[in-house]
Design an enzyme around this catalytic site. Structure first.
Site, PDB file in Angstrom:
ATOM      1  N   ASP A 516       0.866  -1.178   0.000  1.00 12.82           N
ATOM      2  CA  ASP A 516       0.000   0.000   0.000  1.00 12.82           C
ATOM      3  C   ASP A 516       0.904   1.228   0.000  1.00 12.82           C
ATOM      4  O   ASP A 516       1.564   1.521   1.011  1.00 12.82           O
ATOM      5  CB  ASP A 516      -0.876  -0.048   1.268  1.00 12.82           C
ATOM      6  CG  ASP A 516      -1.872   1.092   1.347  1.00 12.82           C
ATOM      7  OD1 ASP A 516      -1.668   2.103   0.640  1.00 12.82           O
ATOM      8  OD2 ASP A 516      -2.843   0.979   2.123  1.00 12.82           O
ATOM      9  N   HIS A 517       0.927   1.926  -1.107  1.00 14.77           N
ATOM     10  CA  HIS A 517       1.883   3.036  -1.240  1.00 14.77           C
ATOM     11  C   HIS A 517       1.509   4.244  -0.380  1.00 14.77           C
ATOM     12  O   HIS A 517       2.284   5.189  -0.251  1.00 14.77           O
ATOM     13  CB  HIS A 517       2.001   3.440  -2.717  1.00 14.77           C
ATOM     14  CG  HIS A 517       3.355   3.992  -3.074  1.00 14.77           C
ATOM     15  ND1 HIS A 517       4.190   4.580  -2.147  1.00 14.77           N
ATOM     16  CD2 HIS A 517       4.034   4.023  -4.241  1.00 14.77           C
ATOM     17  CE1 HIS A 517       5.304   4.972  -2.726  1.00 14.77           C
ATOM     18  NE2 HIS A 517       5.248   4.648  -4.005  1.00 14.77           N
TER      19      HIS A 517
END
Ligand code: CAO
Length: 544
Positions: A516-517
C-alpha cells in the site's frame, strides 16, 4: 404468573390462511402489539400482533400451518394478569376488529386518507399498516412506486386504522381511499376535511423531480410533505420490487437502510424474513459480510459493467456463488479500489534452503509434519518484518496516523473448496520451524474442512499467497487490508545465474511484493524485499 392464549384475530373472514413466518421463539419476551406471526393469502400478507406482553411459553403453530380466526397461535406467561385483563383466553381480535372501532362516536371522528394529486397511476408496493394499528400523524400508510420514484403516503391524522381500502399490487387513482383513521380528537369527517387531507399530502412537486434533494424514504414525515426516495434509494426500491418479502420485512429493511436484493431469503419458498435482515446486518457489523461490491462501485461513480445475456452465445449454467466467494469478491474490489498498489518482483535463491529442507525430510516425517518451503518463508518474512518495522504497520482509520505493530502475525492464503481464506499464524517470529510447520498444517486442515472461525482469520500483519505448488512465473497479489503488504510466491525453477566467472544452475523462487503506497514508500519496500531475499538465500541468517 398467568398463561394466556393468543389467537388469530379477525382476518377479514379468510379461512385456512398459511403461516409463512414466525417471528418469536419459546422463551422470548414479547410486548403487546409486537408482530408474532405473518400470514399469507393469495392476495396479501399480514402480520399478526400479540395481544398481551409477557414470555412466550408455547408455540401452537408452525410455519406452513393453516389458520382461521380464533385459532390458538401461542401461549404467553404474563406477570400480572390484572394488568392485561386477567383473561385465560385472550383473542387478539378483540382489540383490533374493524367492527370494534368503526362508527363515529361523540369523542371520535373518522378521517379518510386519500390518494393525493400527482400520485396517480402508481403501483402500491407496500401496505405499511393493518386494521387496528395505532398511527401517528405523518406515519406512512402505503408505499407507491412509479417508473420514476417511490413515495410514501402518510396519514394526516393520529389514531386507529379502522379500514384499509387498498392492497399491494393495486394501481392508484387520485382521490381513491387509502384508509380510514379513527381519531379521538380528530376533526369531523367532512368534505372539507377530505379536501384538507388531499391538499396537505399533495406530492406533485417532488414526484415530478425525483432527483431533487429529499428526505430518505424511511424518515418520519409531517403532513405537509411526502418524501420521495433519493436517487440511490430509487434504484434500490425498483430492484427490491421483485424480491419476495412481506410488508413487515420490507418496512424493517427500509428502516435499516438495507437493499433487499442483496439478501437471500430463508423463509418458505425463499421469502426474506426479518431474521434474514437482522443476520445480514449482524454479518456486516462483525465484518463477516462486506458491503456489497457492485452497488458500492456504482455509488463511487464507477460505471457498472453492463449485464450480458450469455445464453445468446451458447449453452450456459448460472451457478450460485458461495458466501465466501461473494465475500472475497467484495473484499477484493474494496481493497483494489481503496489501495494504491505497487508490486515489486524479485527472484530469491532457494538452492541452499531446498538442500537444507530436503535434508530435514526424514526428521519431518518422524515428527509427523510435512516440511514444504512455506514455513521457511513464514520465518523469513517474520524476520524481515522485525528488521524493517516500517512494513509492520497499518493505516489508522482516521487517515492521519500509522499503527506500528510490535507483534508478528502472518496470514497464509489457502485455496479451500469453499473459496479463498486467509488463516493467521500468530507470533511467527517467536516460533521455531517445527512448531510453525505443525501449526501451519493444522490451520490448512481447518481451512480445507471449513472449520476456521473468524478469530482464526483476524489480526494479521502481512500475508503470504503461494501458488508455488501450482505453477506460474509471477502474479500481482492484492493487499489484504488493513494489512499493508502481501508476498506472492510462484513456482521455483532452476535458472542459470552468473557467479562472476561462470553461469551456475540455481534454484530460483519468483516473488512479488505488493504494498500500500500510502503507508509504505518504495525505499522501505526495497529494503524489506532485499532483506527478505537475503534471509531466504541464506537461512542461517535467521539465527542472527
Ligand atoms: N515452487 C516449487 N514447488 C513448491 C513451491 C514453490 N514455490 N511451493 C511448494 N512447492 C511444492 C512443495 O514443496 C510440495 O512438494 P513436496 O511434497 O515435494 O515437498 C508441493 O509443492 C505441494 O505443496 P503443498 O501445496 O502441499 O503445500 P504449500 O505449503 O506449498 O502450500 C497452501 C500450501 C495452503 C499455500 C496452498 O495449498 C494453497 O492453497 N495455495 C493457494 C493460495 C492462493 O490461492 N492464493 C491466491 C492467489 S491470488 O492472490
Amino acid at each position: 404468573m398467568t398463561k394466556q392464549i393468543v389467537s388469530v384475530p379477525d382476518i377479514g373472514g379468510a379461512e385456512g390462511v398459511e403461516i409463512i413466518e414466525i417471528a418469536i421463539a419459546v422463551g422470548d419476551q414479547v410486548e403487546q402489539d409486537q408482530d408474532i406471526v405473518t400470514l399469507e393469502t393469495d392476495k396479501a400478507t399480514m402480520d399478526i400482533p400479540c395481544s398481551v406482553g409477557g414470555t412466550v411459553s408455547e408455540l401452537m403453530v408452525s410455519v406452513g400451518s393453516k389458520v382461521s380466526q380464533g385459532d390458538a397461535l401461542i401461549a404467553v406467561d404474563i406477570e400480572n394478569a390484572a394488568a392485561t385483563g386477567g383473561e385465560s383466553d385472550s383473542s387478539a381480535s378483540a382489540e383490533v376488529t374493524p367492527a370494534a372501532v368503526a362508527g363515529d362516536t361523540a369523542s371520535t371522528s373518522q378521517i379518510p386518507v386519500l390518494i393525493p394529486d400527482g400520485a396517480e397511476d402508481a403501483d402500491v408496493i407496500e401496505v405499511c399498516v393493518k386494521v387496528g394499528d395505532e398511527v401517528e400523524e405523518g406515519d406512512s400508510l402505503i408505499v407507491l412506486e412509479t417508473d420514476k420514484a417511490s413515495m410514501e403516503i402518510p396519514t394526516s391524522a393520529s389514531g386507529t386504522v379502522v379500514s384499509i381500502a387498498i392492497k399491494q399490487g393495486d394501481k392508484t387513482v387520485v382521490g381513491g381511499e387509502v384508509a380510514v383513521i379513527e381519531s379521538a380528537t380528530g376533526a369531523p369527517s367532512t368534505a372539507e376535511n377530505r379536501a384538507a387531507t388531499v391538499k396537505t399530502a399533495a406530492p406533485a412537486a417532488v414526484v415530478e423531480s425525483p432527483s431533487a434533494t429529499v428526505e430518505p424514504s424511511n424518515s418520519s414525515m409531517n403532513a405537509s410533505s411526502i418524501p420521495v426516495t433519493s436517487n440511490a434509494s430509487v434504484v434500490a426500491a425498483s430492484q427490491s420490487k421483485d424480491v419476495y418479502a412481506g410488508p413487515a420485512a420490507r418496512k424493517f429493511a427500509r428502516e435499516m437502510g438495507i437493499d433487499l436484493t442483496l439478501l437471500k431469503g430463508t423463509g418458505d419458498r425463499g421469502r426474506i424474513i426479518k431474521g434474514d435482515i437482522k443476520a445480514y446486518v449482524k454479518d456486516v457489523m462483525t465484518g463477516q459480510q462486506a458491503s456489497p461490491a457492485v452497488p458500492s462501485l456504482s455509488g463511487a461513480g464507477i460505471p457498472p459493467i453492463p449485464a450480458v445475456d450469455f445464453a445468446q452465445f451458447g449453452d450456459i449454467d448460472v451457478l450460485p456463488m458461495s458466501k465466501i466467494k461473494k465475500l472475497t469478491a467484495a473484499n477484493m474490489s474494496r481493497n483494489w479500489l481503496n489501495i494504491p498498489h505497487v508490486t515489486q518482483f524479485d527472484d530469491a535463491d532457494i538452492t541452499d534452503l531446498e538442500d537444507f529442507r530436503k535434508g530435514l525430510k526424514a526428521e519431518a516425517e518422524k515428527r509427523g509434519v510435512k516440511l514444504t518451503p512455506l514455513p521457511f518463508l513464514l520465518k523469513a518474512c517474520a524476520a524481515a518484518l522485525v528488521a524493517e518495522p516500517s512494513f509492520n504497520v497499518s493505516l489508522h482509520h482516521d487517515g492521519e496516523h500509522i499503527v506500528q505493530k510490535h507483534y508478528v502475525n502472518i496470514g497464509v492464503a489457502v485455496d479451500s473448496p469453499v473459496g479463498l481464506v486467509v488463516p493467521v499464524i500468530r507470533d511467527v517470529d517467536k516460533k521455531g520451524l517445527w512448531e510453525l510447520s505443525a501449526e501451519f498444517m493444522a490451520i490448512i486442515d481447518k481451512a480445507r474442512n471449513g472449520k476456521l472461525t473468524s478469530a482464526d482469520m483476524q489480526g494479521g500483519c502481512f500475508t503470504i499467497s503461494s501458488l508455488g505448488a501450482i505453477g506460474g512465473q509471477g502474479f500481482t497479489p492484492i493487499v489484504n487490508a488493513p494489512e499493508v503488504a502481501i508476498l506472492g510466491v510462484s513456482k521455483a525453477e532452476i535458472k542459470p545465474k552468473w557467479n562472476g566467472s561462470e553461469f551456475e544452475p540455481r534454484n530460483m523462487l519468483p516473488l512479488s511484493l505488493s504494498y500500500d503506497h500510502r503507508a509504505v514508500n518504495g525505499g522501505d519496500a526495497g529494503r524489506f524485499f532485499t532483506y527478505l531475499n537475503r534471509v531466504i538465500a541464506d537461512v542461517r541468517r535467521l539465527l542472527l
